[in-house]
Structures are given as C-alpha cells and as structure tokens.
Enzyme design. Structure first.
Site, PDB file in Angstrom:
ATOM      1  N   ASP A 290       0.877 -27.207  26.077  1.00 32.98           N
ATOM      2  CA  ASP A 290       0.519 -28.432  26.786  1.00 32.98           C
ATOM      3  C   ASP A 290       1.448 -28.532  28.008  1.00 32.98           C
ATOM      4  OD1 ASP A 290      -0.609 -30.821  27.554  1.00 32.98           O
ATOM      5  OD2 ASP A 290      -0.681 -31.641  25.539  1.00 32.98           O
TER       6      ASP A 290
HETATM    7  C1  NOJ Z   1      -1.512 -33.273  28.632  1.00 35.41           C
HETATM    8  C2  NOJ Z   1      -2.478 -33.574  27.528  1.00 35.41           C
HETATM    9  O1  NOJ Z   1      -1.769 -33.757  26.314  1.00 35.41           O
HETATM   10  C3  NOJ Z   1      -3.525 -32.510  27.319  1.00 35.41           C
HETATM   11  O2  NOJ Z   1      -4.467 -32.998  26.409  1.00 35.41           O
HETATM   12  C4  NOJ Z   1      -4.158 -32.126  28.621  1.00 35.41           C
HETATM   13  O3  NOJ Z   1      -5.144 -31.160  28.394  1.00 35.41           O
HETATM   14  C5  NOJ Z   1      -3.077 -31.612  29.548  1.00 35.41           C
HETATM   15  N1  NOJ Z   1      -2.113 -32.668  29.798  1.00 35.41           N
HETATM   16  C6  NOJ Z   1      -3.630 -31.132  30.877  1.00 35.41           C
HETATM   17  O4  NOJ Z   1      -4.059 -32.197  31.629  1.00 35.41           O
END
Ligand code: NOJ
Length: 743
Positions: A290
């Site tokens: 993430d």
């Molecule tokens: C953080 C989020 O937790 C995740 O779900 C998302 O895909 C990513 N950012 C990218 O935006």
C-alpha cells in the site's frame, strides 16, 4: 493459443482442491517463460526498477507525501515499473512511449488507479452494492468499470477490497462488503471475474488486486491504520474467505495492508505474503505494497531505516514498492551486501513481468486508451443498469405506510444530500464526474414534476446555515410530505475518516426536530457509507430509506423507490448498531460460556450490557419491502448427509401482499458441537427471489459439506461430522428452523 494458455493458467489458479505444489509450476505458463527469458537480459538495476511504483508530482493524491519529479529520466533508465494515479490518457501514452522506445529494454509500464465502485459511471459504494445480494449485478458493475477504465488507458485497479469489517467507526467499511465472510467471498470473486473477464489481454479487461492483505478491516477501536491484534485462528476462520475467493477467481495482483499482524507489519510479514498468500491460497501474481507501506515500517518501529524496510519487504515476498522509493534507492546495495539475494529479486521481477505480459502490454503497449472512448464510456444501457443497481442496493429500514408516495403528492425535499452531486458519488469516485450525477432533487423532479418538489437545503452536514431551518419550514408548509435527505458527506466515508460518534450530526438532527414540529409525514432518506446509530431518526420518522452514497444514478433510483415504480429489495450486509458502544458488532458472534439467552437468563452473570441491548437496531440481512413475504414449510431433504455429500433444504416463500416484489432468502446454520467455538449463526446460502402478488415459490438450497468446514485448533480448515441447526428466512433472525447431521 495465447488465449488458451491464459485460460489454462486461470483455471489452474482457481482449482481449490489442489495443493500449491500440485498445481502446474508457473514456468509452464507462457507468461513466466517470457519473463524468465527477459530477466536474463536485465541488469540488477533494471530488475529493481520493475519493482518500483511512483506517483507523479501532479498525480492524484491518495496518501501522504509522494510525487516524484523528473520521472522521464527514471523511465529512460528503466528505474520505474509502474505509475499510479495518472488521469490523462495522453500523458500515460507519452510515458509509455518513453519506456518502450527510450529505455534500453523497452519494457512497458503498468498504470494503476483506484477504480473502486465504477470508473466514469459511479455505482453505489461497495457496502451499498453488497446490500443488493445480487452477485451477477455486482460482477456486471465491475465489467462495466473495467471497460471504461481500459478505455482511459489504465491497466490495473486496486480492487476488490476484501476486508471483512464489523466496525462502522472505521470509514473504510464503505469500501468492503460488510461483516459476513460467505457473502463477502461471493462478491470478491464476482468483482475479480468482472474486472479480468476471460481474457486479461483484451482491451476491455483490467487486472484486479486483492486487498488489503491481510486483516486490514479490524483496526483496534475502528481507527484507520491502527494496530490489528488478531489470532491466526480468527484470520483463517472469518477474515480469509473473501481474499481466498478473489485469489481463486484468478486475481493477478494483491496489495499488502498497512497494519501489522502478530506484531509484524504486513509489508514485511513473510508468513502473510508468502506462506499464507502464495503457499496456502495459491496466489501466483505480484504483490504491491500500500502507499508508502514499506517505508512506514520505520514508523511502526520494526525497521531501522528505509533500507532495512526494503530488505524486510523484499525478503517477505513483496514485489512492488508503492510510492516511497526505498526499493529503487536501496535495492542494489542490499543485493551487493548479501542482504537480499539476486534470486529473490529475479523472483519478484518475473512475477511483475508475467502480469504485464498477460495484460498484453508487450504485444501492444498503447492498446489501453486507444479505444473509441465515446463508444465505451457513459453508455446509456450502463447508466440504466447503474440506476437499477442503486435501487437494489437501497434498504427500506422502517415504514408506517407513508411509502410508496401517492401520485400527485407535493413533496418538500430538504437536507444536505438532496441536491449534492458530489457526495452521492462516495469517497472513491475514480473518474466519476459530479456534473454527470443525477441528484435526488433532479430524480424526483423528473418523476413527480418540477412543480411538485419544493427544495431547501436546510443545513450543511455539520453546520447550521443562517435561515436554513426557516426556509425548510417554509417549503414544508406547502407540501404533503417531507423527504429529508440527511447523513454523511463523501468526505466522511472511506480512508482516514474514522469516527467515534456515528449518529446523525447535530444540525441535521435539529432540522428533523424542527420539521417534526410541523406535523407533516417525514421520510428520512439516509445517505451514508457506513452503518450509523439512527435510533432517534427511526423513532421520529414515518419511514427510513437507506439510500447510501448511491452513485451517478442515485436520484432516479430514489424516485423509482419512493414512487413505488420499483419495490425496495436491499438487505443489510452490515448490522446497524443500537449504539456505538456495541461496536464491533456482527450477527455471527461466537457462542460464549454465558450466553444471554441461556436457561439461567435471570442471572446477573451473563454476557450482556447493562445499559443497552445486545442486539443491533437492525440486524444483518434485514430489509423491508412494500409487499409482505411469508416463509413456511421448511424441509430438510437430507437430515443425514455423509461427509462429501450435499445438504438440501427447501422452503416455501409466498408473496402475501398487494404488489410484486423481490426478497433475499437467506439460510443460516449453527454447528452444535465443534472442536473450536462457532458463531451462533453463519450464513451458508442465499437467493434473490422475485414474486408477483399472491405467488409462491419453493427455494432449494444445496450446501456441500465442504462449505461447513471451519478452522480447527491446528489451523486447518475442514468439516467434521455432527449435528447442525438450520434456519431460513429474510434476515439473520430467521425463525423457521430445522436440523441435519453430517455422518
Ligand atoms: C491507500 C489505500 O489504502 C489503498 O486502498 C489504495 O489503493 C492506495 N492508497 C492507492 O491509492
């Protein structure tokens, strides 16, 4: 031939009965062969480049920091494998051209984006969609999203979110499918099928991403990014099924979660990313972290610095570093110093290259984004479908007969969500445009006539507006009924929106109170991305329709339901608590040694609250209709089933009301004596049934005994022989009961 091999590959990934070792080795697939050949030509630096994902400075911001300058030079040197969050097709093609034409080996980039519940056409938020219990429709929504996304030039969505959650303090409940692993698993698999289709290299399919692996849906006290403290037993028993189903459906990527598991952040947790995901679930694609999650191991206090974090993540089998850049900064040094082997880097890299290959990017790197957009985006039949799905997702929570509204009725439409084109799109709007939203006001005006709708905003979400209540009272004066469109804004749904108070904000409650004083009938239209404490509203309103954040076509869907053109049929996939202090709350709680409903129920020493009921305000599975359904004649066709056989249960459902309607018939079981403690009830089957007024149908459920498997103390999932209770009905309190045994 290529297509055939991909289908074969997908089939192999999806065969649940084979162990990982028995499945054919990835080398056998064309994609892996291709990757292995290419890797031989790559320098160490180029290989590590494939493991780095960046967001450009002007990209969409979906996390803290991030945004690299001078990306062109990095692309030319082969130091970046992927970008996320670029909106412009032209820009993506420019960058792709640089990668393909100006880098030494011409390896294409893969572009990712959060397409969570629609791309241009925005469908209801995921929690809302899951209340439709319509698996085919959910798959179709992902199919439509994939075609629109691919036409914009994006190859990969960070979806489905497979995190089970039963705590509506956590804003991200809106992105999942609620509290139940069985329903969650059906939906995760459907979304993967929808995104990836049968041929990942087609120009209308995109790569799916199983996220957030693992257990992200259980942060302590509902605070986003907080610690997760969960046993392996609980993970496997309750949280794993939706991830497993998405992997078995063939998802080619996964995302590691922000949280720790057993004290080790998921991005550096080899048991999570390697042993469980690949070994146990048989995942064969690549894992992206993430946003900044690799570097955040430093803040977690389990890595000394970025280099240490990269070392742990690489060795844990995390392929791609999202945003921060520790992989590209430290990867080479780590190999040179012997902290990470080149064999490990080769493995991480080949898995990334294989997905790029499967997407067809080596054949035609510009295929995505070259379609005729106007033929794919905002198609009329897809907008119509979005309207249907929004209506199916809405849940009628209470109704004293005020709904459906009578023809010719004069409506006062009041509240901060009544004409809010942006909030109805929810927290992740992908490429959705507020200007294309049809608001509740517009939907009602189209259905009932402009002259019959008197609109006033009344207040903002969390602030009174000067003269707002007076204006609301004025419009109510001319009306027969008040539709009060209240709830939470899109900024109070999704990531980083945890709340300690999930009741309706005070200015909106004041608006309700003032309107109640007029003596007019009041219908609350509740727009939200989470379950809320709505005791007060249910008591005061004549009806409550849960409209959620219903997406682009929310307005017409609301008009369809309040007019009675369509009959409400959504059922809750998350319990609505009586009060916030009950959270986390889910219907499938474990048996305890002192259950409240025990023979000694007058005793003080039972598992219960002393200031509130144990039960939710509205249980999982609940939802009303304008007609009445009656359940009868429950018959267990197979009272004794041998292991490996199928339990068959029949029930009769009758529409005893005045109009046609659809209900979701639900089947629950309880394993009476097991090796580990079992939930009081577990959903094991459901079916949406459509019935004309006066019509009856027999619904038959077939439950393979393998679906009754559970996690034992040795952490193995298997079914045991023994006795079970079974219930069938319209929610998790279903009363019709039978029993069966596995012998
Ligand atoms: C953080 C989020 O937790 C995740 O779900 C998302 O895909 C990513 N950012 C990218 O935006």
């Amino acid at each position: 031939m290529k297509r055939f091999l991909f289908a074969l590959f997908a089939l192999m990934v999806s065969m649940p009965s084979l162990s990982a070792a028995e499945k054919s080795a990835p080398k056998e697939s064309e994609a892996y062969k291709f990757a292995d050949k290419l890797i031989k030509k790559m320098t160490l630096r180029e290989k590590i480049g494939q493991l780095q994902q960046f967001v450009p400075k002007k990209g969409v911001v979906t996390g803290p920091d991030g945004g690299v300058e001078n990306i062109e030079e990095s692309i030319r040197q082969g130091l970046v494998g992927s970008f996320l969050n670029i909106r412009s097709t032209k820009r993506m093609h420019e960058l792709q051209r640089m990668a393909v034409k100006e880098s030494r080996l011409g390896i294409p980039l893969i572009f990712g984006f959060d397409i969570i519940h629609g791309c241009r056409i925005i469908f209801p938020e995921n929690l809302a969609m899951s209340c439709s219990w319509d698996i085919e429709a959910i798959e179709r929504s992902a199919r439509i999203a994939a075609a629109e996304t691919a036409a914009i030039g994006i190859h990969w969505t960070f979806s489905p979110m497979c995190d089970i959650s039963a705590d509506s303090r956590w804003g991200r409940v809106s992105e999942g499918s609620g509290e139940d692993p069985y329903l969650g698993a059906k939906i995760s698999a459907a979304m993967v099928r929808g995104y990836q289709g049968k041929d990942l290299s087609a120009d209308n399919t995109i790569a799916a991403c199983v996220k957030h692996f693992a257990a992200y849906g259980a942060p302590q006290a509902g605070r986003d990014y907080h610690t997760v403290d969960m046993s392996r037993f609980m993970l496997i028993d309750r949280y794993l099924p939706p991830y497993r189903a998405a992997v078995e459906a063939g998802a080619v990527t996964a995302m590691s979660s922000f949280n720790d598991f057993e004290g080790v952040p998921a991005s550096g947790n080899r048991w999570i990313l390697h042993d469980l995901l690949r070994g146990e679930l048989g995942f064969k694609g690549f894992v992206v972290s993430d946003w900044n999650a690799v570097h955040e191991m430093v803040a977690h206090g389990t890595a000394a610095n970025g280099k240490d974090a990269a070392r742990q993540a690489m060795n844990a089998h995390l392929n791609m570093d999202m945003v921060y850049g520790d992989y590209i900064k430290y990867g080479e040094a780590l190999v040179e110093e012997g902290e990470v082997s080149e064999k490990t880097i080769n493995q991480l890299c080949r898995e990334v290259l294989a997905v790029k290959y499967q997407l067809g990017l080596f054949d035609n790197p510009y295929k995505y984004g070259s379609q005729n957009k106007s033929e794919v985006i905002y198609r009329a039949e897809n907008l119509e479908f979005a309207r249907e799905l929004a209506a199916k997702s809405m849940v009628l929570l209470s109704n004293n007969g005020v709904l459906p509204l009578k023809e010719g009725v004069k409506i006062a439409l009041v509240g901060p969500l009544a004409d809010n084109a942006r909030s109805q799109l929810g927290s992740w709007r992908g490429f959705g445009e507020a200007k294309r939203s049809v608001t509740i006001r517009e939907g009602l005006e189209a259905r009932f006539g402009k002259d019959n709708i008197f609109y006033a905003k009344g207040c903002d979400f969390r602030n009174a507006i000067e003269g707002g209540i007076e204006e609301a009272l004025r419009v109510a004066e001319n009306a027969d009924v008040v539709l009060l469109s209240v709830g939470l804004s899109h900024k109070e749904s999704g990531e980083a929106t945890s709340l300690t108070d999930i009741s309706l904000p005070a200015p909106q409650q004041a608006l309700l109170d003032a309107l109640k004083g007029t003596g007019k009938k009041i219908v609350v239209l509740l727009g939200t991305g989470r379950a809320m404490d709505i005791r007060n509203e249910v008591e005061k309103a004549d009806a409550v329709l849960l409209t959620w954040h219903g997406g682009t076509m929310e307005g017409p869907a609301v008009a369809d339901l309040v007019s009675g053109d369509k009959n409400p049929s959504g059922h809750l996939s998350i319990s609505f608590p009586y009060c916030v202090g009950q959270l986390p709350l889910h219907y499938n709680m474990k048996m305890t040694g002192r259950p409240r409903k025990s023979p000694q129920h007058n005793s003080k020493y039972l598992s219960r609250y002393t200031d509130a009921p144990n039960e939710p305000l509205f249980p999982f599975g609940y939802g009303l209709s304008y007609t009445e359904f009656e359940y009868s004649d429950l018959k267990v066709v197979t009272p004794n089933v041998s292991m490996g056989g199928t339990v068959k249960v029949r029930v009769k459902i009758s529409n005893t009301g005045q109009c046609a309607g659809e209900d979701v018939v639900q089947l629950y079981v309880r394993d009476l004596v097991a090796e580990t403690t079992r939930p009081v009830r577990e959903l094991k089957g459901f079916e949406r049934v459509s019935l004309a007024a006066g019509e009856s149908k027999i619904v038959e459920f077939k439950i393979p005994t393998s679906d009754l498997a559970y996690c034992h103390s040795d952490l193995k999932v298997r079914a045991d022989s023994g006795d079970f209770l079974v219930w069938v009905g319209a929610d998790s309190n279903a009363k019709l009961q039978g029993k069966f045994a596995i012998r």
